[in-house]
Design an enzyme around this catalytic site. Structure first.
Site, PDB file in Angstrom:
ATOM      1  N   HIS A   1       0.836  -1.204   0.000  1.00 35.90           N
ATOM      2  CA  HIS A   1       0.000   0.000   0.000  1.00 35.90           C
ATOM      3  C   HIS A   1       0.872   1.256   0.000  1.00 35.90           C
ATOM      4  CE1 HIS A   1      -3.095  -2.797   1.346  1.00 35.90           C
ATOM      5  NE2 HIS A   1      -4.007  -1.847   1.257  1.00 35.90           N
TER       6      HIS A   1
ATOM      7  N   ASN B   1       8.207  -3.691   3.368  1.00 34.19           N
ATOM      8  CA  ASN B   1       6.798  -3.415   3.661  1.00 34.19           C
ATOM      9  C   ASN B   1       6.429  -3.737   5.103  1.00 34.19           C
ATOM     10  OD1 ASN B   1       4.034  -2.844   3.105  1.00 34.19           O
ATOM     11  ND2 ASN B   1       3.650  -5.008   2.705  1.00 34.19           N
TER      12      ASN B   1
ATOM     13  N   ASP C   1      14.909  17.511   0.213  1.00 34.80           N
ATOM     14  CA  ASP C   1      15.747  17.926  -0.925  1.00 34.80           C
ATOM     15  C   ASP C   1      16.351  16.725  -1.647  1.00 34.80           C
ATOM     16  OD1 ASP C   1      15.358  20.650  -0.784  1.00 34.80           O
ATOM     17  OD2 ASP C   1      17.176  21.055   0.385  1.00 34.80           O
TER      18      ASP C   1
ATOM     19  N   GLU D   1      13.663  14.986  -3.644  1.00 34.98           N
ATOM     20  CA  GLU D   1      13.345  15.799  -4.812  1.00 34.98           C
ATOM     21  C   GLU D   1      14.423  15.688  -5.883  1.00 34.98           C
ATOM     22  OE1 GLU D   1      10.509  19.332  -3.007  1.00 34.98           O
ATOM     23  OE2 GLU D   1      12.664  19.697  -3.176  1.00 34.98           O
TER      24      GLU D   1
ATOM     25  N   GLN E   1      10.243  26.412   2.672  1.00 37.52           N
ATOM     26  CA  GLN E   1      10.708  25.184   2.012  1.00 37.52           C
ATOM     27  C   GLN E   1      12.216  25.049   2.085  1.00 37.52           C
ATOM     28  OE1 GLN E   1       9.217  23.741  -1.863  1.00 37.52           O
ATOM     29  NE2 GLN E   1       7.766  25.443  -1.789  1.00 37.52           N
TER      30      GLN E   1
ATOM     31  N   GLU F   1      13.143  21.614   3.938  1.00 36.55           N
ATOM     32  CA  GLU F   1      13.462  20.553   2.985  1.00 36.55           C
ATOM     33  C   GLU F   1      14.933  20.161   3.026  1.00 36.55           C
ATOM     34  OE1 GLU F   1      11.988  21.571  -0.865  1.00 36.55           O
ATOM     35  OE2 GLU F   1       9.884  21.286  -0.269  1.00 36.55           O
TER      36      GLU F   1
END
Length: 294
Positions: free
Chosen positions: A132, A163, A262, A265, A281, A285
């Site tokens: 999930h 998981n 970061d 991203e 941010q 981040e």
């Protein structure tokens, strides 16, 4: 005179009845009203309050970044990988109830016509869990809410130890945070190709129609219950980010896999908290969480 006394007697009886009822209500308030009052602080907010990380659009012109919005979560779905790029959802005590786990894995009939729909048996014998993204236990308010988490668009092939160990423990920890009066915004997903499950290394499942990711990640924004949530995120807001290998080396301690937003991203190309002030941010981040893990 007799009529007057009769009317007076009637008024006295009615007054006694009113007083009796009022006294009874003071002692035993309506349970349903009390429950409503207790749950009034918790809300079900927009799943994209923190932003749309990849700028996903609900158009078949974008089959690898297709915005799929449900009452229970929102996601960017990748038709060619057969898994989501990311799933985003709000979590508060308003989403949690007593509905049992439904375990009714199913193809998602809301995908555009002509797109392949991953089935409940697509992972069978692969050595990977139907993992999930938005967890079953985060959606126990109703059968419909819980069932939505078992749609195969919400799944990714996840190594069992990934998981069932660190990932499950972090999910449980998130629910302790809402029990303490917080609300969370959770964004998670996967990237790369190739993972190692209980039956060895694989890059795809279901005759190549489901990609096995190399890494699984999650970002959690923790806020006290309130409103105007994106604007309440400050440089002191706790943000938890993890990035785990999709293999059987993953242990039970999710804190070992903490990283920065970061870094995620950079690996994915997403702008994960795009609705938050850019100055905020830049601080939250770059930071790696060092808060409690239980």
């Amino acid at each position: 005179m007799k009529a007057t006394l009769t009317r007076l007697g009637t008024l006295l009886v009615l007054g006694a009845l009113v007083f009796s009822c009022a006294k009874h209500e003071d002692i035993q308030p309506d349970a349903s009203l009390e429950a409503t009052s207790q749950s009034a602080d918790a809300t079900r907010d927009s799943h994209l309050t923190m932003g749309n990380p990849s700028g996903a659009v609900a158009s078949t012109s974008y089959p690898t970044n297709y915005l799929l919005s449900k009452s229970q979560y929102a996601m960017s779905y990748h038709r060619d990988r057969g898994i989501p790029n990311w799933v985003s959802w709000h979590l508060s005590s308003a989403w949690v109830g007593s509905t049992p786990r439904q375990d009714n894995f199913a193809a998602d009939a809301t995908l555009p016509s002509g797109w392949y729909r991953v089935t409940s048996s697509s992972y069978t014998g692969s050595g990977f869990d139907r993992g999930h993204n938005c967890p079953s236990a985060d959606r126990t308010g109703s059968v419909a809410d819980n069932s939505a988490t078992f749609l195969m668009t919400n799944m990714m092939p996840q190594a069992p130890y990934n998981n069932q160990r660190a990932w499950a423990n972090l999910e449980n920890y998130c629910r302790t945070l809402i029990n303490a009066g917080n609300e969370l915004y959770i964004i998670c997903g996967s990237y790369g190709t190739g993972g190692t499950g209980s039956a060895g290394y694989k890059t795809t499942l279901d005759a190549g129609r489901v990609t096995v990711p190399r890494r699984c990640w999650k970002v959690i924004v923790v806020l006290p219950e309130g409103s105007s949530d994106a604007s309440r995120v400050t440089t002191s807001t706790r943000v938890i980010a993890i990035d785990t290998p999709n293999d059987q080396s993953v242990g039970t301690t999710w804190g070992s896999y903490r990283t920065s937003v970061d870094a995620i991203e950079s690996a994915t190309g997403y702008n994960i908290l795009s609705a938050v002030s850019s100055t905020v941010q830049s601080t939250i981040e770059a930071r790696v969480d060092n808060g409690p893990t239980s």
